[in-house]
Design a protein around this motif. Structure first.
Motif, short mmCIF file in Angstrom:
data_model
loop_
_atom_site.label_atom_id
_atom_site.label_comp_id
_atom_site.label_asym_id
_atom_site.label_seq_id
_atom_site.Cartn_x
_atom_site.Cartn_y
_atom_site.Cartn_z
N ALA A 159 28.36 61.88 12.15
CA ALA A 159 28.22 63.15 11.43
C ALA A 159 28.69 63.03 9.99
O ALA A 159 28.11 63.64 9.07
CB ALA A 159 29.00 64.25 12.14
N LEU A 160 29.72 62.23 9.74
CA LEU A 160 30.18 62.02 8.37
C LEU A 160 29.20 61.20 7.55
O LEU A 160 29.11 61.34 6.33
CB LEU A 160 31.55 61.32 8.37
N GLY A 161 28.46 60.32 8.24
CA GLY A 161 27.49 59.49 7.52
C GLY A 161 26.16 60.18 7.28
O GLY A 161 25.35 59.69 6.48
N GLY A 162 25.92 61.31 7.94
CA GLY A 162 24.63 62.00 7.77
C GLY A 162 24.79 63.30 7.03
O GLY A 162 25.79 63.55 6.34
N GLY A 163 23.79 64.15 7.15
CA GLY A 163 23.85 65.46 6.51
C GLY A 163 22.82 65.58 5.38
O GLY A 163 21.95 64.71 5.19
N THR A 164 22.95 66.63 4.63
CA THR A 164 22.01 66.90 3.56
C THR A 164 22.16 65.90 2.43
O THR A 164 23.23 65.34 2.19
CB THR A 164 22.21 68.33 3.02
N SER A 165 21.07 65.69 1.70
CA SER A 165 21.08 64.77 0.56
C SER A 165 21.34 65.48 -0.76
O SER A 165 21.28 64.87 -1.82
CB SER A 165 19.73 64.04 0.48
N SER A 166 21.64 66.78 -0.72
CA SER A 166 21.90 67.54 -1.93
C SER A 166 23.20 67.08 -2.58
O SER A 166 24.18 66.79 -1.89
CB SER A 166 21.95 69.04 -1.63
N SER A 167 23.20 67.05 -3.90
CA SER A 167 24.39 66.59 -4.62
C SER A 167 25.47 67.66 -4.71
O SER A 167 26.60 67.37 -5.09
CB SER A 167 23.99 66.15 -6.05
N VAL A 168 25.13 68.91 -4.39
CA VAL A 168 26.11 69.98 -4.50
C VAL A 168 26.77 70.30 -3.16
O VAL A 168 27.68 71.11 -3.11
CB VAL A 168 25.44 71.26 -5.07
N VAL A 169 26.30 69.69 -2.09
CA VAL A 169 26.86 69.92 -0.76
C VAL A 169 27.52 68.63 -0.28
O VAL A 169 26.91 67.56 -0.35
CB VAL A 169 25.78 70.38 0.24
N SER A 170 28.72 68.72 0.20
CA SER A 170 29.46 67.54 0.68
C SER A 170 30.35 67.96 1.84
O SER A 170 30.60 69.14 2.09
CB SER A 170 30.29 66.93 -0.45
N HIS A 171 30.85 66.96 2.54
CA HIS A 171 31.75 67.22 3.66
C HIS A 171 33.08 67.74 3.13
O HIS A 171 33.63 67.21 2.16
CB HIS A 171 31.98 65.95 4.47
N GLY A 172 33.59 68.77 3.81
CA GLY A 172 34.84 69.38 3.40
C GLY A 172 36.05 68.78 4.06
O GLY A 172 35.97 67.79 4.81
N PHE A 173 37.20 69.41 3.81
CA PHE A 173 38.47 68.91 4.33
C PHE A 173 38.50 68.99 5.85
O PHE A 173 39.13 68.14 6.51
CB PHE A 173 39.62 69.74 3.73
N GLY A 174 37.84 69.96 6.45
CA GLY A 174 37.84 70.07 7.90
C GLY A 174 37.15 68.91 8.59
O GLY A 174 37.56 68.48 9.67
N ALA A 175 36.09 68.38 7.95
CA ALA A 175 35.38 67.24 8.53
C ALA A 175 36.25 65.99 8.52
O ALA A 175 36.32 65.25 9.51
CB ALA A 175 34.08 67.00 7.78
N TRP A 176 36.93 65.74 7.39
CA TRP A 176 37.76 64.54 7.29
C TRP A 176 39.04 64.66 8.13
O TRP A 176 39.46 63.67 8.74
CB TRP A 176 38.11 64.29 5.82
#
Length: 303
Positions: free
Chosen positions: A106-123
C-alpha cells in the motif's frame, strides 16, 4: 488468567497494537493544495474512499495481537488447543505478517498525483506493524523477549507465614536456629541442638515411645555403637510452606490426578508458594489462588 505470566514480548505486541489503533485515525493521505482555493481534506483509514485499507492493514494487525494475547492469558491449559491446525498465537503471527505485507504494498502504490502523498498515519501504521510482527515472531525465541514482565517478589505481610527474607519467618537467610538453618556453633549432621530436622540432645526421636530409665547392669556388656551405614535415616522435619522460583517454565498437574492435563504453569522470575510436599514433588499455589502439583523440582530456588 495469570497476568504474571506475561512476557516482555507480549507487552511489545500489546503496545504495537495500541499504536496501530491510534495510527488508523491519523491522515493516511495528505493533499498539498498550494495556492488553490479548493482543497479536499486529508483522509484517514476509516474513510470509505480508502476501503479496504482499514480491514486489510489496521484491523488485521489488531486482530493478530488479540489472538496472541488471548493464547498467553489462557496459559498452559491451552497449549495444545488448535483452530484449523494452528494455535491462536500461531494464527496471530501469520496475520501480523500478512498485515505488514499489505502495508508495504500500500505504501508503494496509490495515486500518481504530485499533490497527494501518504500521510503520517500510513507511516506510523507501517512502523507499528513492523514492531508487531517482529515481537510476535521473535517473542518465543529471543531470551530478552521471553523474560517475564513482572519479576518482583511478593510483598511481606506481617503475621503471614513463609515470606522469604522476613525476619523470624521460615527461610529468612542467616537466622540461626530458624527452620532450614542450624543453630550457631552446632552441626546438624550430628544432631546438634537447634539444627533442622534433628531433635535436641537428650530428647526422644519423633515416633519413638518414651521409655523409663533402666538401671545399668554392671555385668552386662556395654552396647556397641551401630555403624552409620546401618542406621535408619533421621525423620525429616515437618513441612513448612516456603517461596520458590523455577529456572525454566514448568507445568502444574492437577492435585487429585497428577497424570491429568496441566492446570497451570510456573515461569521464571516469579515467586510461588509451596504449600505441600508429596515425595519429590511440591504442591504450588499460583497468584490467583489455584494449586497444582510441580513434579520437576530440580534447580528450583528457595526464597
Amino acid at each position: 488468567m495469570n497476568l504474571r505470566a506475561l512476557t516482555r514480548g507480549d507487552a511489545a505486541v500489546a503496545g504495537a497494537a495500541v499504536l496501530l489503533f491510534i495510527a488508523s485515525f491519523l491522515p493516511y493521505w495528505t493533499v498539498d493544495c498550494g495556492n488553490s482555493r479548493y482543497c479536499p481534506p486529508s483522509q484517514n483509514a476509516w474513510s470509505t474512499d480508502l476501503f479496504p485499507i482499514l480491514p486489510s492493514i489496521y484491523l488485521l494487525g489488531i486482530a493478530a495481537a488479540v489472538l496472541i494475547l488471548v493464547q498467553r492469558f489462557q496459559g498452559a491449559a491451552a497449549a495444545n488447543r488448535q483452530v484449523l491446525g494452528l494455535r491462536l498465537d500461531q494464527w496471530g503471527i501469520a496475520l501480523s505478517v500478512a498485515a505488514l505485507w499489505t502495508s508495504v504494498w500500500a505504501l508503494g502504490g496509490g495515486t500518481s498525483s504530485s499533490v497527494v502523498s501518504h500521510g503520517f498515519g500510513a507511516w506510523l501504521g507501517f512502523i507499528a506493524l513492523l514492531a508487531l510482527a517482529g515481537a510476535a515472531a521473535a517473542g518465543p525465541l529471543v531470551p530478552a523477549l521471553k523474560a517475564p514482565l513482572a519479576a518482583d517478589r511478593p510483598a511481606a505481610v506481617p503475621g503471614q507465614y513463609g515470606y522469604p527474607g522476613q525476619p523470624g519467618q521460615p527461610g529468612a537467610p542467616g537466622q540461626p536456629g530458624q527452620y532450614g538453618y542450624p543453630a550457631q556453633g552446632q552441626d546438624p549432621a550430628f544432631g546438634g541442638q537447634g539444627g533442622y530436622g534433628y531433635p535436641g540432645a537428650g530428647q526422644p526421636q519423633p515416633g519413638q515411645p518414651v521409655q523409663a530409665a533402666q538401671p545399668h547392669d554392671a555385668g552386662a556388656p556395654a552396647p556397641q555403637p551401630v555403624p552409620a551405614a546401618q542406621q535408619a535415616p533421621a525423620p525429616a522435619a515437618d513441612f513448612q510452606p516456603f517461596w520458590f522460583a523455577v529456572p525454566a517454565p514448568r507445568q502444574l498437574a492437577p492435585k487429585d490426578n497428577p497424570a491429568g492435563a496441566p492446570v497451570g504453569e510456573v515461569v521464571p522470575g516469579t515467586w510461588y508458594l509451596a504449600v505441600e510436599q508429596r515425595g519429590a514433588a511440591l504442591v504450588a499455589q499460583l497468584p490467583d489462588g489455584s494449586q497444582g502439583v510441580l513434579a520437576d523440582t530440580t534447580g528450583i530456588q528457595r526464597g
